[in-house]
Write an enzyme that holds these catalytic residues in place. Structure first.
Site, short mmCIF file in Angstrom:
data_model
loop_
_atom_site.label_atom_id
_atom_site.label_comp_id
_atom_site.label_asym_id
_atom_site.label_seq_id
_atom_site.Cartn_x
_atom_site.Cartn_y
_atom_site.Cartn_z
N ASP A 360 0.84 -1.23 0.08
CA ASP A 360 0.01 0.25 0.28
C ASP A 360 0.90 1.33 -0.08
OD1 ASP A 360 -2.60 1.29 0.50
OD2 ASP A 360 -1.59 1.93 2.38
N GLU A 396 1.85 -0.33 -4.94
CA GLU A 396 0.77 0.57 -5.45
C GLU A 396 1.56 1.88 -5.56
OE1 GLU A 396 -3.25 2.53 -3.60
OE2 GLU A 396 -1.93 2.20 -1.95
#
Length: 712
Positions: A360, A396
């Protein structure tokens, strides 16, 4: 005769500080060793670290100062500790926020290396190191004990994994990812054994495995499963953190997803998925923690060594660098913080047999003091590690910090979520002018973004939807977000979704609109599965699952966020399964090398060729270009003997009417056969012979994707 009193087993003696030995600093955390446990805790700025022991009722029974310090590691051997012992930490040192220090020994701290949790964080004023009633806010000091409101770490014993099945080790070129919430995927799923819906045990059930196999999924990617905290502001609204991007314990599984069998059920689920050839990938959040900004609670890292664990403003260390938008940013540039992250990742691979990770806000992990660096410490350490370099690594590629958007900027050996694929594909099917060239680039694996430094075509994780944003059904049913239930007056979530409600916002009883939406969903899925790169499907999209237009369901641990298995589109899952099967059967659809139209040495044919409806080159400068075809062969860049055999033709037509495509000449002695047509409601029967295109042209249905392949 007097009754003999039965002897009772004496309770183990509570260790005293005088009983502690020096222990070792080599392995951080609490690990059983000899007649007790070795304890080692990193803190470069503490004056004293205490180990606090608790009984099963949560009463603190001992507070033991670690006797030795080697560099920044405090350590000791504590006799009498056994598996199941509950513990926490306290750290002494200066409370000087203006200098970056926030030590407060009144606050019980979770060991950053805790491998199991007992209890949960209970929101209370005592969790804060400062007195929130004070006008000076975080500069004040709070002396209340936070232990009653904190989860405790649990001492665990080493595990024997020798009898467990091996990891599937699926090649990237075969990978089809299914992104799912560990609870919401199965919470409403029919056909599960009683009592396991929404848990790890459900993920390993026959019902789930059969469904994933039907879809052709090879990897289950789960939203965060590390121990995490429900945000106070959500609890005050009667909501909770559903997605889990609020990590507190990087080594411990979130108790809320453990079923009746506990961690054993979790390990069994992973083993059963592996036995079926399905990998397990975890979405991990190492960019920030649950402690938030300067006014957040003191739960672990902040109290152990705030100055080391977090990136602070250079000129104002009272304040945190907030490149994540969550109040703080983990300082992976610090060697011991970097070590913690790598130790955590290895723990999940070696103990749980996890097959990969999706990082993330990965830009925050790759940012050095001079900015994002693809050869920075974290990314270099990750790729050279003998354990971690052997699993799938997905980034990401953005955060909200300076230079935060880094799509295509990560190093070889990693893959990246491509929002460009999502946006360009949605623009094309929505009917935006000038969107066809973008679609063409995405169909070929986004070479314009990823083809450098030897990166392969699988580097692009292609998606049309993900947990963050509209579901596939909502992309075709809503033009605007509808997040009122989140309690933020619809201000949260993306404002521009590149969606198309087909004429009516939300639910409709108009059969024509419902049919148009279903056709659009099939076209979007066909574009996803027939593109070069790695496809990722959002759980529930194969069922036309809706969130009612909520594009930020992070706090919706209810029917909004849970997948609804009562589908309005019963044929869609079969369509997904067909697309995955065609992708498996035709390696030309999932190549490792990029396609640039170069002439192949073997047959003097280009590896990719584009056609307009008239059979000539498309009019790329026409902003209204709405239909074209692309012919794919094995890449001319492939090494001799490693080329991919095959020849397919993919045709797209977003227009509102049928059109005729002039077909290119098929291979000698063969004819073009129609393998798939997204305009068809049901998936074709794989046992039936594909129909032959007899003439020089083929009909392309309105709003469709068609796949042709030569055959005799």
């Amino acid at each position: 005769m007097p009754r003999t009193r039965r002897a009772t087993k004496a309770a183990p003696a509570v260790p005293q500080e005088a009983d502690l030995g020096p222990g070792s600093p080599a392995r951080l955390g609490v690990h059983l060793a000899g007649d007790g446990a070795n304890v080692a805790v990193f803190s470069a700025n503490a004056a004293r670290i205490e180990l606090c022991l608790f009984d099963a009722a949560g009463n603190e029974t001992a507070r033991l100062g670690l006797p030795e310090q080697t560099g920044p590691v405090w350590h000791g051997h504590v006799p009498g500790i056994a598996e199941g012992q509950l513990y926490g930490l306290r750290a002494h040192g200066p409370y000087a926020p203006e200098r970056g220090h926030r030590f407060n020994p009144n606050k019980l701290l979770l060991d950053p290396y805790a491998r199991r949790l007992a209890g949960r964080v209970t929101e209370a004023e005592a969790l804060y190191a400062y007195d929130r009633r004070d006008a000076e806010a975080d500069l004040s000091f709070d002396a209340r004990d936070s232990a009653p409101f904190m989860p405790k770490a649990v001492v665990t014993a080493p595990a024997d994994h020798s009898a467990r099945p091996p990891r599937p080790r699926r090649p990237w070129g075969e990978t089809v990812i299914y992104e799912a919430h560990p609870k919401g995927f199965t919470r409403r799923m029919p056909g599960l054994p009683e009592g396991i819906a929404g848990t790890w045990e459900a993920l390993g059930s026959d019902t789930v495995i059969r469904h994933l196999e039907k879809l052709g999924v090879t990897a289950l990617e789960l939203l965060p499963v590390h121990g995490f905290v429900d945000d106070a502001f959500l609890l005050n609204r009667g909501l909770r953190n559903y997605w889990g991007y609020n990590t507190l314990a990087f080594f411990a599984p979130a108790p809320r997803y453990l079923g009746p069998a506990g961690e054993a059920g979790m390990l069994s689920a992973i083993d059963r998925l592996h036995a079926a050839g399905i990998e397990v990938i975890l979405d991990v959040v190492y960019n920030h923690t649950a402690e938030g900004g300067a006014l957040g609670p003191t739960l672990s890292f902040r109290g152990l060594d705030n100055l080391s664990y977090y990136r602070l403003m250079p000129d104002e260390p009272r304040h945190y660098v907030n490149d994540t938008g969550c109040g703080n940013t983990v300082n992976v540039a610090h060697p011991f913080v970097l070590r913690m992250v790598l130790d955590s990742l290895r723990h999940w691979v070696e103990h749980y047999r996890i097959d990969g990770f999706r990082f993330d806000l990965a830009t925050a992990l790759g940012r050095e003091t001079h900015g994002f660096d693809p050869e920075g410490g974290f990314l270099d350490a990750l790729r050279q590690d003998p354990v971690l370099s052997d699993v799938k690594l997905i980034m990401e590629p953005w955060d909200i910090g300076p230079g935060g958007y880094q799509l295509g900027g990560f190093p070889p050996g990693t893959a990246e979520w491509s929002d460009r694929f999502r946006d360009d594909v949605r623009r094309f099917w929505r009917g935006d002018e000038g969107a066809t060239a973008g679609l063409a680039a995405r169909l070929l694996g986004s070479a314009d973004i990823f083809d450098h430094n030897g990166r392969p075509a699988w580097s692009s994780i292609n998606l049309v939807t993900a947990h963050d944003g509209f579901t596939l059904a909502d992309v075709t049913a809503y033009n605007a977000k509808h997040n009122e239930a989140n309690g933020e007056k619809n201000r949260d979530g993306h404002g521009e979704n590149l969606s198309d409600n087909m004429g009516v916002e939300g639910e409709t009883s108009d059969p024509a609109i419902a049919a148009a939406r279903a056709r659009r969903r099939r076209a979007l899925l066909a574009t996803l599965f027939l593109s070069q790169g790695t496809p990722m499907l959002l759980a529930g999209d194969e069922l036309a699952n809706t969130q009612g237009g909520n594009n930020n369901a992070y706090c919706q641990d209810n029917v909004t966020g849970w997948v609804d298995w009562e589908t309005d589109d019963p044929d869609l899952a079969a369509v997904v399964g067909t697309l995955a099967r065609l992708r498996r059967e035709h390696p030309v659809l999932r190549q490792t090398r990029f396609l640039h139209g170069q002439v192949r040495a073997a047959d003097a044919a280009p590896d990719v060729a584009w056609f307009g409806l008239d059979g000539e080159a498309p009019a790329w400068d026409d902003p209204g270009l709405s239909a074209l075809a692309v012919r794919l062969r094995g890449s001319a860049e492939a090494a001799p003997g490693a080329g991919v055999a095959g020849d397919v033709l993919i045709a797209v037509n977003r227009a509102g009417e049928d059109v005729a495509l002039t077909l290119p000449k098929p291979p000698h002695g063969q004819s073009w056969r129609r393998l798939f047509d997204s305009a068809e409601i049901a998936a074709p029967d794989p046992a039936a012979a594909p129909p032959v295109e007899a003439g020089p042209t083929a009909r392309l249905a309105a709003g469709s994707v068609t796949l042709f392949a030569p055959g005799s």
